[in-house]
Write a protein that holds these residues in place. Structure first.
Motif, PDB file in Angstrom:
ATOM      1  N   ASP A  99      48.673   2.667   4.011  1.00 20.08           N
ATOM      2  CA  ASP A  99      47.359   2.752   3.374  1.00 20.08           C
ATOM      3  C   ASP A  99      47.374   2.159   1.966  1.00 20.08           C
ATOM      4  O   ASP A  99      46.425   1.489   1.550  1.00 20.08           O
ATOM      5  CB  ASP A  99      46.862   4.191   3.324  1.00 20.08           C
ATOM      6  CG  ASP A  99      46.469   4.730   4.698  1.00 20.08           C
ATOM      7  OD1 ASP A  99      46.283   3.918   5.630  1.00 20.08           O
ATOM      8  OD2 ASP A  99      46.359   5.967   4.827  1.00 20.08           O
TER       9      ASP A  99
ATOM     10  N   GLN B   8      47.360  -1.586   2.297  1.00 14.87           N
ATOM     11  CA  GLN B   8      46.045  -2.014   2.790  1.00 14.87           C
ATOM     12  C   GLN B   8      45.009  -2.001   1.659  1.00 14.87           C
ATOM     13  O   GLN B   8      44.309  -2.981   1.431  1.00 14.87           O
ATOM     14  CB  GLN B   8      45.583  -1.105   3.939  1.00 14.87           C
ATOM     15  CG  GLN B   8      44.278  -1.542   4.589  1.00 14.87           C
ATOM     16  CD  GLN B   8      44.413  -2.830   5.369  1.00 14.87           C
ATOM     17  OE1 GLN B   8      45.341  -3.004   6.144  1.00 14.87           O
ATOM     18  NE2 GLN B   8      43.488  -3.748   5.169  1.00 14.87           N
TER      19      GLN B   8
ATOM     20  N   ASP C  73      43.123  -5.553   1.345  1.00 13.67           N
ATOM     21  CA  ASP C  73      41.667  -5.532   1.175  1.00 13.67           C
ATOM     22  C   ASP C  73      41.219  -6.401  -0.002  1.00 13.67           C
ATOM     23  O   ASP C  73      40.340  -7.248   0.170  1.00 13.67           O
ATOM     24  CB  ASP C  73      41.144  -4.103   1.036  1.00 13.67           C
ATOM     25  CG  ASP C  73      41.211  -3.317   2.343  1.00 13.67           C
ATOM     26  OD1 ASP C  73      41.442  -3.918   3.411  1.00 13.67           O
ATOM     27  OD2 ASP C  73      41.042  -2.075   2.284  1.00 13.67           O
TER      28      ASP C  73
ATOM     29  N   ALA D 229      48.634  -6.680   8.814  1.00 14.90           N
ATOM     30  CA  ALA D 229      48.638  -5.229   8.934  1.00 14.90           C
ATOM     31  C   ALA D 229      50.033  -4.720   9.257  1.00 14.90           C
ATOM     32  O   ALA D 229      50.919  -5.489   9.596  1.00 14.90           O
ATOM     33  CB  ALA D 229      47.680  -4.799  10.040  1.00 14.90           C
TER      34      ALA D 229
END
Length: 181
Positions: A113, A116, A121, A129
């Motif tokens: 996370d 990401q 992002d 990923a």
């Protein structure tokens, strides 16, 4: 990417590079001597777990095995330091497994996370990923290897190569292993 997240947290004032690993992971051997910076720069002195005979036996026996980060770092961190932290350099997968786990404890978020939200992002990387599994999206170029020749006792001189495409990559660096589509 793990080091980038560390440096972002340093810039935000959440941690300092000279913070000791023991602040978040006090049960790790020598954590009171090793800083986050030393983990990121491979100057901690921890041994590389991929050189540990017990790890190699487990990997060679089953290259499809799912390893946990805790299993991995234990192989390297349970050995004596190769040098006093900060006095030398030595590549060790152990460093980044420990650093990723520390960053997870510091932030309360998974490394997947964190990467990401902080890297993928903002950069618009929509096909990058950590799938959390050894699954590789198709189409895939196959990888071939003779790394297990000795373990499998294939005689020298005999041709030997095996498809290693789908070996589980969880042994490599722990949380935050990345795949591009």
């Amino acid at each position: 990417m793990v080091a980038t997240v560390l440096l972002q947290l340093v810039d935000e004032g959440t941690v300092a590079l000279d913070d000791k690993l023991s602040e978040w992971m006090p049960d790790v051997p020598n954590a009171d001597k090793v800083t986050l910076e030393q983990l990121s720069q491979m100057t901690s002195g921890y041994a590389d777990y991929v050189q540990d005979p017990t790890f190699l036996e487990g990997f060679n026996r089953n290259p499809f095995r799912q390893w946990t980060p805790e299993e991995l770092y234990t192989f390297g961190a349970s050995q004596p330091l190769l040098f006093e932290p900060g006095t030398n350099w030595g590549y060790a997968h152990t460093n980044y497994v420990l650093l990723a786990l520390a960053l997870e404890k510091i932030t309360g978020q998974s490394m997947i996370d964190l990467i990401q939200e902080r890297i993928f992002d903002p950069l618009g990387l929509e096909q990058t990923a950590d799938p959390g599994t050894p699954e590789i999206l198709q189409p895939v170029l196959h990888a071939f290897d003779s790394e297990r020749r000795e373990y499998l006792q294939v005689a020298e001189g005999l041709p030997y190569i095996e498809d290693s495409t789908y070996w589980n990559p969880s042994w490599s660096l722990g949380p935050g292993s990345i795949q591009n589509r």
